[in-house]
Design an enzyme around this catalytic site. Structure first.
Site, mmCIF file in Angstrom:
data_model
loop_
_atom_site.group_PDB
_atom_site.id
_atom_site.type_symbol
_atom_site.label_atom_id
_atom_site.label_comp_id
_atom_site.label_asym_id
_atom_site.label_seq_id
_atom_site.Cartn_x
_atom_site.Cartn_y
_atom_site.Cartn_z
ATOM 1 N N GLU A 64 0.831 -1.202 0.000
ATOM 2 C CA GLU A 64 0.000 0.000 0.000
ATOM 3 C C GLU A 64 0.866 1.253 0.000
ATOM 4 O OE1 GLU A 64 -3.296 0.467 -0.313
ATOM 5 O OE2 GLU A 64 -3.510 -1.689 -0.674
ATOM 6 N N ASP A 65 1.783 1.318 -0.906
ATOM 7 C CA ASP A 65 2.586 2.520 -1.143
ATOM 8 C C ASP A 65 3.580 2.856 -0.051
ATOM 9 O OD1 ASP A 65 1.620 3.188 -3.611
ATOM 10 O OD2 ASP A 65 -0.112 4.222 -2.780
ATOM 11 N N ALA A 66 3.767 1.958 0.908
ATOM 12 C CA ALA A 66 4.777 2.259 1.923
ATOM 13 C C ALA A 66 6.160 2.126 1.290
ATOM 14 C CB ALA A 66 4.637 1.323 3.099
ATOM 15 N N ARG A 108 -1.291 3.495 -11.610
ATOM 16 C CA ARG A 108 -1.099 4.948 -11.615
ATOM 17 C C ARG A 108 -0.597 5.458 -12.957
ATOM 18 N NH1 ARG A 108 0.373 4.442 -6.127
ATOM 19 N NH2 ARG A 108 -1.381 3.604 -5.069
#
Lengths: 1158, 63
Positions: free
Chosen positions: A770-772, A964
């Site tokens: 999750e984008d960490a 994205r």
């Protein structure tokens, strides 16, 4: 900015392969078709001339030097009712440079002193007066009437034209955008306001789908909206002052038109218009209105009766109607002096009706309200001008009242009366200061009430400040769900940034200027009118309707007013533009030919958006390579190009007359008139930071525009001298490896906000979902993304009316009644009672040991009985210290003592914290890819390259890419890697940056894979990772959201006094709310006891005694209603519930509790 | 500290103690500021003063 660097890819068919162009134009063969190299250099040249926020400064300068004089001229005379001989005339106004007078000595006031001392950066307004005293006329020069807040960088600001050396000496940053005000130490920006243009006809449909023509007239004295509606095939005049719509023919008659033929002729006698008008003419005759006086009477009966203040001068209805027609309806159209005073207004109305009839017959002729040519931007100068005029009138009104009362006296006092003594300065001073400080623009005269016009300038980073200066606010309601005004329009091209807009409710309503946009200021009309006549225009005053609208002529408008006709429109426009190129007409005046309406529009009003374009003649650029060379050598500047006609400013409307080529390849097309200076200028200066934005999905660029403003970096060269309440600074900022032209132009390189992180795009440990992102511990130890958190606290010493004052005391001595433990919180204080510079402050430590007096009861009596008695000994002092709060210690950075007129003693303590990234801190690249730190890994466990020992600072999970689609980020990595290997910065300029293919070649040349992938070893096992890893440098920003400011937990803690429930919010050590939706879950699940426990037992449980008989709350064992304690029982309920019951009872609402056994 | 009568004690001790010296923001000269003094430099009439960094040894924990 080395000149050898190539910015564009070489054109595909350079050199001898010219067949592409041969097809088009033979003349092209003789000239070199080479691109003009580095024509982007015009952009910095333009901005050097105009500055990034020049529009604000220009507008304010126009106000200071031109507009304010007109305001004074419009309101120059004061007379007195008491003495007809008296007059006072304001002959001249000027504004000095900012100075301040203290203790009878005045000194120059610089912005930095204002910031530190909470002063207003303002200059005195002086006027020259001519007035009578007794029988004589006096002339007095340089009389001060108040203080004008000064925009930084304006013509009367000290910083204007100041050398960098002097700026540094005055603790100013040379790259500061300026263009803001400093009010009581706070930097305030007047946001650009977007509005529909004034004094122009807009054809639209009203909510009932009736066609109507609307004009908002705006002059120095009035502002009004006139509408002509087409309703039931008939035309009506609609206006605020009229209770009912007036049939248009009645209005014409009231304005002195005598017969129907005259009316028909002024609108046009073509069958289409006559048919459209027939019913209206008929209606008028049905009303039996045949003469002007009948018409005026009819109108007078429809006037809204507004009970004006003061004794009304008993006007007859027809006089009222005449007044309205004269002054309010179409107020911007002047009355003629001779016969037919309303002729121009009639003609204008006729024009409006014409346009409505055209629109009725062909709905495509409706105007587009969102078209940007119909918009005007209101800047600081105009806004302050409106406010100043209002205040000046109020000032004059007050002055006049005082003079009247003085002159109505008799005797020597009257004869010796000097009107100058009545001048009060604070009306204007405080009026301006208050409006800018609060952002509330309230002008009763124009019925204008706007809030939020000003905002404090965000100093989070340099880009945030610049971004704020280019922001445009529109007046639309945010809540309305309308897409029209929010959408990106084709007419925004080149003047508004397509990426930079906030997300959420104000999306598309708040916009940003593009890089080269300029906003015009007013330019006088009279010379333009003269020029038009000289160019062969026939004056409209000599013409009737038929001639005006004949197909052989075009009608010429100057700022929305028809001024004449011309037979050869093309020639007229060409000549006009020629004169403009020659500098005979101001460069921002626009002229365009509207073929559809058969009109020429000339605009010289302020608030239009213009942008510079390269002039193309006969398919060739007028700008030559040698001009650019001269530019880089400093022999010429942008103004010279303007004068030589190589560059021209076009506004949105005039762009419709131009064919603008995007680049040289498209030049050969016929009729090309202009070429873009460089396509990257369509982006604003915030979106310009993104490398390769044309490879990203567009919302990602929008996200980055929002995040770029939160990045921690540098906010100016004077950042360590600043005294902002909160400042985030980066300890080791770096300029980006992959830069853009915009970055060079807006000085982001000099005041950067971010670091070039070595990034490996791979999965690591599972703490990166999750984008960490994963950070390298050793990188943090080396200073990666380390930030300073600088915070200001302040205290002042108040003096009270009873003669007492706050005191600041040193720490109480240990010999006194305090224990050692109590004493500890004073450790940072010195003898003055303020913390020492350099001391560490832990939570609870006091750094300003202030005490406030509390008057004792007997002392109060004493002072009451003897007012002049010295009371100071009788005060008890209560501690009111400033104590540090926060889990981590902060250090006292600076202690500043100063004074102002209001506060004789002001202490500012600035604390500093160094913040190393920790888990949960937010990071983002320049592509709208944000993420929090998930794990900090020791370097030995990080993957590494066996070839050269490379090891990432940051690991990013590749799952961030597919959805994205931020391809720009990948290209940034490859370009950055190539840049590192070749020792040069690479360009990711929009639409033209260094191409990936070349970057790949550079990588190969340096022994790397062309695709940027490397063989990495696992830091944990030492084995080769089974995949190649895409790795290289990416510019990362650290965002201001940090765990340290947000983390919060509580077991027990404070409760609010009213409801006895836990307090709310981190700052009050509040509880964590089990909200409505969580409650729903528990209900759904059926966890009754948990519900009870969360909502009552652990919150605000309270025992009340309820009477089983009457159901009211009583006391323990007693019900005061039943006067018995027989059935009183104890009941547990939330305190909030008890409170509700009592509140209802206090409102005479009976609430009964029925008790039953469970 | 719950609002005891501090006034007299504090004022006395305050007067005995040496004044703290400040640096003038205008001319850079050092000046001792009294508690009740007007904040104004005697030399250049500047009104911003900065406290000098403490000479006392301060120990920090570096990370």
């Amino acid at each position: 900015m080395s000149s050898s660097r190539k910015e564009m890819p070489p054109p595909p068919q350079e050199g001898d392969g010219n067949d592409f162009h041969e097809l088009y134009n033979e003349a092209k063969l003789s000239q070199p078709i080479k691109k003009i190299e580095e024509k982007w250099k015009l952009v910095p040249a333009f901005l050097r001339l105009r500055g990034l926020v020049k529009q604000h400064i220009d507008s304010f300068n126009h106000f200071l030097n031109v507009d304010i004089k007109q305001v004074i001229k419009a309101n120059e005379l004061i007379t007195s009712e008491a003495d007809p001989k008296f007059y006072m005339k304001f002959t001249y106004i000027s504004i000095e440079k900012p100075k301040i007078e203290e203790d009878c000595e005045s000194h120059q006031l610089y912005p930095n002193e204002c910031r530190i001392r909470d002063l207003t950066y303002a200059a005195t307004i002086t006027v020259d007066l001519e007035y009578t005293k007794g029988d004589r006329i006096y002339i007095k020069k340089g009389v001060s009437i108040g203080r004008m807040p000064m925009m930084l960088g304006a013509s009367n600001c000290w910083l204007n034209n100041m050398s960098n050396d002097m700026l540094a000496r005055n603790k100013e940053c040379p790259y500061d955008p300026r263009g803001y005000f400093i009010i009581k130490g706070v930097e305030k920006v007047l946001l650009i306001q977007e509005q529909m243009s004034k004094n122009r006809i807009i054809i639209e449909q009203d909510p009932k789908k009736n066609f109507c023509a609307q004009v908002t007239s705006s002059t120095y004295t009035t502002k009004s909206r006139t509408t002509i509606v087409h309703k039931n095939e008939k035309f009506y005049l609609k206006h605020n002052t009229l209770a009912e719509d007036i049939p248009i023919v009645v209005a014409f008659k009231a304005m002195g038109m005598q017969c129907d033929q005259e009316v028909a002729q002024i609108i046009g006698t073509e069958p289409m218009y006559l048919e459209g008008l027939a019913l209206s003419l008929q209606e008028c005759s049905q009303l039996n209105i045949l003469t002007q006086s009948q018409a005026l009477e009819y109108m007078g009966s429809k006037v809204k009766t507004v009970k004006a203040f003061g004794p009304s001068k008993s006007k007859t209805p027809s006089d009222e109607a005449r007044d309205i027609l004269r002054n309010v309806v179409l107020a911007h159209i002047p009355l003629s002096k001779h016969h037919m005073p309303y002729f121009q207004k009639c003609r204008y109305m006729g024009l409006m009706i014409r346009r409505v009839i055209e629109a009725v017959n062909d709905p495509t002729k409706l105007d587009d309200k969102d078209y940007y040519g119909n918009k005007r931007l209101e800047l600081a100068g105009q806004l302050i001008s409106l406010l100043f005029e209002d205040l000046f009138k109020r000032f004059q009104f007050d002055l006049q009242k005082q003079i009247d009362s003085a002159l109505s006296r008799t005797g020597a006092r009257r004869d010796n009366f000097d009107a100058i003594t009545c001048i009060r300065q604070d009306t204007i001073t405080s009026g301006l200061e208050m409006a800018i400080a609060s952002g509330n623009w309230v002008l009763k005269r124009f019925k204008m009430e706007r809030i939020g016009v000003t905002q404090p300038l965000s100093r989070l980073s340099y880009i945030a400040a610049i971004g704020m200066m280019t922001r445009i606010n529109s007046q639309f309601e945010k809540t309305r769900k309308i897409s029209g005004p929010r959408a990106l329009q084709p007419s925004h091209w080149g003047i508004l940034c397509p990426a930079d807009t906030p997300e959420g409710e104000s999306c598309g309503l708040v916009k940003n200027l593009a890089l080269t946009t300029h906003v015009t200021t007013d330019c006088p009309e009279a010379p333009l009118h003269r020029i038009c006549i000289d160019l062969g225009m026939e004056d409209a005053a000599l013409l009737g309707g038929d001639e005006l609208y004949s197909k052989e002529h075009v009608l010429i408008f100057l700022n929305g007013q028809p001024i004449g006709v011309h037979k050869q429109p093309q020639k007229f426009v060409r000549n006009f533009r020629f004169l403009r190129k020659r500098g005979r007409i101001q460069e921002f005046v626009s002229i365009y030919l509207n073929d559809q309406q058969n009109c020429i529009y000339i605009a010289s009003d302020g608030g239009r958006l213009v942008r510079p374009l390269l002039v193309v003649e006969k398919g060739k650029l007028k700008l030559q390579q040698r001009d650019i060379e001269d530019l880089s050598l400093g022999l010429k500047d942008f103004n010279d190009f303007l004068k030589e006609g190589l560059i021209e400013y076009l506004d949105v409307n005039e762009e419709n007359n131009a064919l603008i080529a995007l680049n040289e390849e498209l030049l050969s097309r016929e009729h090309t008139t202009h070429m873009e200076i460089d396509p990257f200028t369509i982006l604003g200066c915030v979106a310009g930071l993104i490398p390769y934005p044309h490879h990203n999905q567009s919302p990602r660029n929008t996200y980055q525009c929002a995040m770029g403003k939160q990045a921690i970096g540098t906010c100016g060269y004077n950042q360590l001298n600043r005294v902002d309440t909160l400042l985030y600074l980066m300890v080791y900022p770096q300029k980006p490896l992959v830069k853009t032209r915009t970055i060079e132009i807006n000085n982001f390189e000099k005041l950067p906000a971010g670091q070039n992180a070595s990034v490996a795009i791979m999965s690591y440990s599972g703490y990166d979902i999750e984008d960490a992102v994963i950070l390298n511990r050793s990188s943090l130890d080396r200073g990666f993304a380390r930030a300073l958190y600088v915070r200001r606290y302040q205290a002042d010493i108040k003096r009270y009316s009873n003669g007492s004052a706050d005191v600041i005391m040193p720490a109480t001595l240990p010999k006194e009644k305090h224990r050692q433990g109590m004493f500890k919180k004073f450790h940072a204080l010195d003898q003055s009672g303020v913390a020492r510079v350099g001391e560490a402050l832990n939570s609870g430590d006091i750094f300003i040991n202030k005490y406030a007096p509390v008057q004792l009861a007997d002392a109060a009596n004493q002072t009451l009985s003897k007012p002049n008695h010295q009371p100071s000994d009788n005060f008890e002092y209560k501690p009111r210290p400033e104590a540090y709060k926060g889990a981590n210690p902060a250090y006292v950075d600076r202690v500043i003592m100063t004074s102002t007129q209001e506060d004789p003693f002001l202490i500012k303590v600035i604390t500093r914290q160094t913040r190393v990234p920790e888990i949960g801190d937010k990071f983002s690249s320049r592509h709208g890819q944000k993420g929090v730190v998930g794990l900090i890994v020791p370097q030995e466990d990080m993957p590494f390259s066996e070839r050269n020992g490379w090891c990432p600072d940051l690991v990013m999970n590749p799952h961030g890419f597919p959805s994205r689609m931020t391809v720009g980020k990948m290209i940034e990595l490859i370009s950055g890697k190539a840049g590192v290997l070749t020792g040069a910065c690479k360009y990711g300029t929009a639409f033209s940056g260094d191409p990936v293919e070349e970057m790949g070649k550079l990588l190969v040349k340096n022994g790397y894979s062309y695709d940027g992938k490397d063989v990495l070893m696992s830091g944990i096992s030492g084995e080769i990772l089974p995949c190649f890893v895409f790795s290289g440098p990416i510019y990362y920003q650290r965002l201001k959201h940090m765990v340290q400011d947000k983390m919060h937990s509580r077991a027990r803690g404070p409760k609010s006094t009213l409801t006895r429930q836990p307090t709310e919010g981190r700052s009050r050590d509040g509880g964590l709310r089990l909200g409505e939706m969580e409650r729903d879950c528990l209900i759904g699940y059926g966890a009754a006891n948990l519900l009870l426990e969360r909502l009552m037992i652990s919150s605000d449980q309270f025992v009340v005694w309820v009477c089983g008989k009457c159901g009211f709350i009583g006391y323990e064992g007693m019900c005061s209603y039943c006067k018995s304690g027989e059935q009183v029982c104890s009941v547990k309920m939330p305190y909030a519930c008890k409170l509700l019951l009592q509140e209802l009872q206090s409102m005479n609402i009976r609430t009964q509790i029925k008790l039953a056994d469970v | 500290m719950s609002g005891g009568v501090l006034g007299d004690d504090l004022e006395q001790t305050g007067r005995e103690l040496p004044k703290v010296s400040y640096i003038c923001g205008g001319c850079g000269r050092e000046q001792k500021l009294d508690k009740d003094a007007v904040i104004r430099c005697m030399h250049c009439s500047h009104r911003i003063f900065y406290k000098r960094r403490e000479k006392k040894l301060l120990q920090y924990l570096a990370r």
